[in-house]
Scaffold this motif. Structure first.
Motif, PDB file in Angstrom:
ATOM      1  N   PHE A   1      -2.269  -4.378   3.209  1.00 41.84           N
ATOM      2  CA  PHE A   1      -1.223  -5.268   3.230  1.00 41.84           C
ATOM      3  C   PHE A   1      -0.861  -5.482   4.796  1.00 41.84           C
ATOM      4  O   PHE A   1       0.287  -5.637   5.220  1.00 41.84           O
ATOM      5  N   GLU A   2      -1.925  -5.003   5.910  1.00 40.67           N
ATOM      6  CA  GLU A   2      -1.677  -5.212   7.387  1.00 40.67           C
ATOM      7  C   GLU A   2      -1.403  -6.655   7.596  1.00 40.67           C
ATOM      8  O   GLU A   2      -0.813  -7.161   8.806  1.00 40.67           O
ATOM      9  N   ARG A   3      -1.882  -7.587   6.898  1.00 40.19           N
ATOM     10  CA  ARG A   3      -1.770  -9.008   7.025  1.00 40.19           C
ATOM     11  C   ARG A   3      -1.073  -9.457   5.569  1.00 40.19           C
ATOM     12  O   ARG A   3      -1.113  -8.677   4.582  1.00 40.19           O
ATOM     13  N   SER A   4      -0.683 -10.502   5.697  1.00 40.08           N
ATOM     14  CA  SER A   4       0.143 -11.163   4.399  1.00 40.08           C
ATOM     15  C   SER A   4      -0.777 -11.281   3.529  1.00 40.08           C
ATOM     16  O   SER A   4      -2.120 -11.524   3.558  1.00 40.08           O
ATOM     17  N   ALA A   5      -0.264 -10.781   2.337  1.00 41.80           N
ATOM     18  CA  ALA A   5      -1.068 -11.085   0.838  1.00 41.80           C
ATOM     19  C   ALA A   5      -1.537 -12.202   0.709  1.00 41.80           C
ATOM     20  O   ALA A   5      -0.624 -13.169   0.758  1.00 41.80           O
ATOM     21  N   THR A   6      -2.711 -12.477   0.057  1.00 43.83           N
ATOM     22  CA  THR A   6      -3.264 -13.847  -0.264  1.00 43.83           C
ATOM     23  C   THR A   6      -3.430 -13.748  -1.580  1.00 43.83           C
ATOM     24  O   THR A   6      -3.554 -12.492  -2.266  1.00 43.83           O
ATOM     25  N   TRP A   7      -3.894 -15.001  -2.190  1.00 44.99           N
ATOM     26  CA  TRP A   7      -4.482 -14.946  -3.558  1.00 44.99           C
ATOM     27  C   TRP A   7      -5.517 -13.984  -3.702  1.00 44.99           C
ATOM     28  O   TRP A   7      -5.862 -13.104  -4.714  1.00 44.99           O
ATOM     29  N   GLY A   8      -6.599 -14.022  -2.528  1.00 41.49           N
ATOM     30  CA  GLY A   8      -7.874 -13.106  -2.844  1.00 41.49           C
ATOM     31  C   GLY A   8      -7.466 -11.830  -2.839  1.00 41.49           C
ATOM     32  O   GLY A   8      -8.167 -10.877  -3.339  1.00 41.49           O
ATOM     33  N   THR A   9      -6.224 -11.418  -1.837  1.00 39.96           N
ATOM     34  CA  THR A   9      -5.878 -10.002  -2.085  1.00 39.96           C
ATOM     35  C   THR A   9      -5.517  -9.428  -3.236  1.00 39.96           C
ATOM     36  O   THR A   9      -5.925  -8.168  -3.917  1.00 39.96           O
ATOM     37  N   TRP A  10      -4.853 -10.409  -3.892  1.00 43.39           N
ATOM     38  CA  TRP A  10      -4.431  -9.818  -5.423  1.00 43.39           C
ATOM     39  C   TRP A  10      -5.647  -9.815  -6.277  1.00 43.39           C
ATOM     40  O   TRP A  10      -5.683  -8.981  -7.201  1.00 43.39           O
ATOM     41  N   ASN A  11      -6.233 -10.889  -6.116  1.00 41.98           N
ATOM     42  CA  ASN A  11      -7.931 -10.789  -6.974  1.00 41.98           C
ATOM     43  C   ASN A  11      -8.513  -9.522  -7.020  1.00 41.98           C
ATOM     44  O   ASN A  11      -9.181  -8.688  -7.637  1.00 41.98           O
TER      45      ASN A  11
ATOM     46  N   PHE B   1      10.983 -10.192  -5.635  1.00 44.57           N
ATOM     47  CA  PHE B   1      10.359 -10.013  -4.701  1.00 44.57           C
ATOM     48  C   PHE B   1       9.018  -9.348  -4.716  1.00 44.57           C
ATOM     49  O   PHE B   1       9.120  -8.263  -5.652  1.00 44.57           O
ATOM     50  N   VAL B   2       8.256  -9.627  -4.057  1.00 42.17           N
ATOM     51  CA  VAL B   2       6.602  -8.914  -4.433  1.00 42.17           C
ATOM     52  C   VAL B   2       6.235  -8.650  -3.049  1.00 42.17           C
ATOM     53  O   VAL B   2       6.312  -9.464  -1.963  1.00 42.17           O
ATOM     54  N   ILE B   3       5.498  -7.441  -2.742  1.00 40.20           N
ATOM     55  CA  ILE B   3       5.186  -6.991  -1.712  1.00 40.20           C
ATOM     56  C   ILE B   3       4.267  -8.165  -0.710  1.00 40.20           C
ATOM     57  O   ILE B   3       3.306  -8.581  -1.468  1.00 40.20           O
ATOM     58  N   ASN B   4       4.364  -8.284   0.700  1.00 38.04           N
ATOM     59  CA  ASN B   4       3.614  -9.175   1.227  1.00 38.04           C
ATOM     60  C   ASN B   4       2.971  -8.539   2.555  1.00 38.04           C
ATOM     61  O   ASN B   4       1.723  -8.865   2.672  1.00 38.04           O
ATOM     62  N   GLU B   5       3.656  -7.733   3.094  1.00 37.45           N
ATOM     63  CA  GLU B   5       3.126  -7.235   4.431  1.00 37.45           C
ATOM     64  C   GLU B   5       3.489  -5.735   4.654  1.00 37.45           C
ATOM     65  O   GLU B   5       4.592  -5.301   4.032  1.00 37.45           O
ATOM     66  N   VAL B   6       2.767  -5.039   5.090  1.00 32.71           N
ATOM     67  CA  VAL B   6       3.350  -3.331   5.339  1.00 32.71           C
ATOM     68  C   VAL B   6       3.041  -3.166   7.128  1.00 32.71           C
ATOM     69  O   VAL B   6       1.815  -3.433   7.435  1.00 32.71           O
ATOM     70  N   HIS B   7       3.949  -2.759   7.558  1.00 32.38           N
ATOM     71  CA  HIS B   7       3.863  -2.508   9.013  1.00 32.38           C
ATOM     72  C   HIS B   7       4.361  -1.080   8.996  1.00 32.38           C
ATOM     73  O   HIS B   7       5.300  -0.782   9.001  1.00 32.38           O
ATOM     74  N   ARG B   8       3.417  -0.037   9.074  1.00 34.22           N
ATOM     75  CA  ARG B   8       3.646   1.472   9.108  1.00 34.22           C
ATOM     76  C   ARG B   8       4.517   1.890   7.867  1.00 34.22           C
ATOM     77  O   ARG B   8       3.704   1.614   6.803  1.00 34.22           O
ATOM     78  N   TYR B   9       5.635   2.042   7.725  1.00 41.74           N
ATOM     79  CA  TYR B   9       6.299   2.339   6.634  1.00 41.74           C
ATOM     80  C   TYR B   9       7.215   1.370   6.230  1.00 41.74           C
ATOM     81  O   TYR B   9       8.166   1.846   5.221  1.00 41.74           O
ATOM     82  N   THR B  10       7.322   0.233   6.677  1.00 44.42           N
ATOM     83  CA  THR B  10       8.243  -0.859   6.392  1.00 44.42           C
ATOM     84  C   THR B  10       7.446  -1.871   5.610  1.00 44.42           C
ATOM     85  O   THR B  10       6.463  -2.364   6.266  1.00 44.42           O
ATOM     86  N   ALA B  11       7.793  -2.317   4.428  1.00 50.99           N
ATOM     87  CA  ALA B  11       7.229  -3.288   3.664  1.00 50.99           C
ATOM     88  C   ALA B  11       8.187  -4.390   3.576  1.00 50.99           C
ATOM     89  O   ALA B  11       9.284  -4.410   3.517  1.00 50.99           O
TER      90      ALA B  11
ATOM     91  N   GLU C   1      12.331 -13.601   2.306  1.00 46.41           N
ATOM     92  CA  GLU C   1      11.880 -12.122   2.589  1.00 46.41           C
ATOM     93  C   GLU C   1      13.085 -11.195   2.637  1.00 46.41           C
ATOM     94  O   GLU C   1      14.205 -11.237   3.044  1.00 46.41           O
ATOM     95  N   ILE C   2      12.819  -9.991   2.414  1.00 41.60           N
ATOM     96  CA  ILE C   2      13.598  -8.713   2.441  1.00 41.60           C
ATOM     97  C   ILE C   2      12.650  -7.618   3.027  1.00 41.60           C
ATOM     98  O   ILE C   2      11.563  -7.743   2.710  1.00 41.60           O
ATOM     99  N   ASP C   3      13.132  -6.717   3.680  1.00 41.41           N
ATOM    100  CA  ASP C   3      12.246  -5.460   4.229  1.00 41.41           C
ATOM    101  C   ASP C   3      12.560  -4.227   3.262  1.00 41.41           C
ATOM    102  O   ASP C   3      13.791  -4.197   2.906  1.00 41.41           O
ATOM    103  N   ARG C   4      11.826  -3.303   3.259  1.00 46.58           N
ATOM    104  CA  ARG C   4      12.193  -2.060   2.435  1.00 46.58           C
ATOM    105  C   ARG C   4      11.344  -1.003   3.017  1.00 46.58           C
ATOM    106  O   ARG C   4       9.929  -1.106   3.446  1.00 46.58           O
ATOM    107  N   GLN C   5      11.802   0.194   2.815  1.00 47.03           N
ATOM    108  CA  GLN C   5      11.103   1.223   3.607  1.00 47.03           C
ATOM    109  C   GLN C   5      10.369   1.842   2.250  1.00 47.03           C
ATOM    110  O   GLN C   5      10.793   2.321   1.381  1.00 47.03           O
TER     111      GLN C   5
END
Length: 363
Positions: A175-185, A338-348, A357-361
């Motif tokens: 999830f370093e990049r935004s999740a796509t349809w292909g990501t979930w497949n 809300f569903v996870i879309n991106e992760v940067h280090r420990y922030t989703a 969008e919302i952020d979550r640790q």
């Protein structure tokens, strides 16, 4: 008369097979019944027989329910002409209402809007009320992507639960990049390929040749091919594309009908009762944004303000935290899923169906 003596527990399956429309008219006078080819492998499958028994109970329940909706108009009237006429008038009104309510059940998009988890149901409604060809096409593709996201997020939640409810570094990298349809497949495939998934047995057949994953991949190809076109498409081209995409999305919804049995429960409070715990919360089911309240007793405690997925096949609830959850959106001040879309280090970063969008640790 031909006497059939089914072996073991194959009687139910054999009866169902012989009552199929293409077999019901079989002429035993012209061809012996023993010449009728039967799918022996599936008829000998005891699990298949168990499923048929559940299906028989469901048919009996439907027959019992519908039998009580429009009773005989002479029941209890004792030939009283005035009461009989009144009963007919009432039954006519009830018949019209019942027909209006039951007709949508023939449509898988209506069924999805009514009974599937909120992320899918909301987009099924968007498709149903879409007016222009462009809106219908976009809603269809969004609906297909929502099915992939919903099942993929369940797969991700299972993987996270196997790691003590923590996202591993390998999962975070996906999830370093935004999740796509292909990501979930790929998430669905990554979970199921190594072997069975006891946490979610419905995924056992998801990679079959005509399974949900194949249909999602086919729908994704439609989306990618359409997205790379140039210029504004005329209405007739959009209608042609919709005619190709709609059957695939319909089959996808039908293949994932087990999602209607999953209960997405947002727990607001968990109260100790002395001999157990009382859960108070809301169920994320159907397209309506005001989720239905629930109140039930459980044996063990759960963490409030999280979404748990329950169903008849999984022994333990699947906790969606930290990869998904319901929260009050800071932008529109409404509750959203809300569903996870991106992760940067420990922030989703989690995204809703409205692209809020919302952020979550994650720690």
């Amino acid at each position: 008369m031909s006497v059939l003596r089914p072996l073991r527990r194959t009687g139910r399956a054999l009866c169902e097979f012989l009552n199929a429309p293409h077999n019901a008219g079989y002429n035993d006078r012209l061809h012996p019944l023993t010449d009728l080819p039967v799918p022996a492998e599936i008829l000998n499958d005891e699990t298949f027989s168990d499923h048929l028994e559940d299906l028989r109970r469901s048919r009996a329940d439907l027959a019992r329910i519908t039998a009580g909706i429009l009773p005989n108009v002479f029941e209890g009237t004792r030939a009283d002409l005035a009461n009989t006429r009144r009963a007919v008038s009432v039954s006519l009104a009830e018949a019209a209402l019942t027909t209006e309510l039951l007709q949508p059940l023939e449509d898988p998009f209506w069924r999805a809007e009514y009974a599937y988890p909120f992320p899918i149901a909301a987009l099924a409604r968007h498709y149903r009320i879409a007016a222009s060809p462009a809106q219908r096409k976009e809603a269809l593709l969004k609906l297909g992507e929502s099915v992939a996201r919903t099942i993929g997020n369940l797969a991700l939640a299972v993987l996270v639960s196997r790691n003590d409810n923590r996202m591993s570094a390998e999962l975070r990298r996906k999830f370093e990049r935004s999740a796509t349809w292909g990501t979930w497949n790929w998430m669905i495939k990554d979970l199921r390929t190594p072997g069975p998934v006891p946490e979610l047995p419905e995924l056992d057949n998801i990679l079959d040749e005509n399974g949900t994953h194949t249909l999602l991949t086919q729908a994704l190809k439609f989306r990618n091919d359409s997205g790379h076109s140039f210029g504004v498409q005329p209405a007739h081209e959009l209608e042609d594309e919709i005619a190709q995409i709609e059957p695939v999305i319909q089959l996808t919804l039908e293949s994932a009908s087990w999602l209607a049995q999953r209960q997405y429960d947002l727990v607001d409070r968990c109260e100790y009762t002395g001999d157990g715990f009382r859960l108070i919360g809301r169920r994320l089911r159907g397209s309506h944004p005001d989720w239905e309240p629930f109140d039930r007793l459980v044996s063990g405690p759960v963490t409030p303000h999280r979404v748990y997925v329950n169903g008849p096949s999984n022994a333990a609830a699947i906790e969606l935290w930290p990869t998904a959850g319901a929260d009050l959106c800071p932008k529109c001040r409404q509750w959203e899923f809300f569903v996870i879309n991106e992760v940067h280090r420990y922030t989703a970063t989690l995204r809703s169906g409205r692209d809020h969008e919302i952020d979550r640790q994650l720690t």
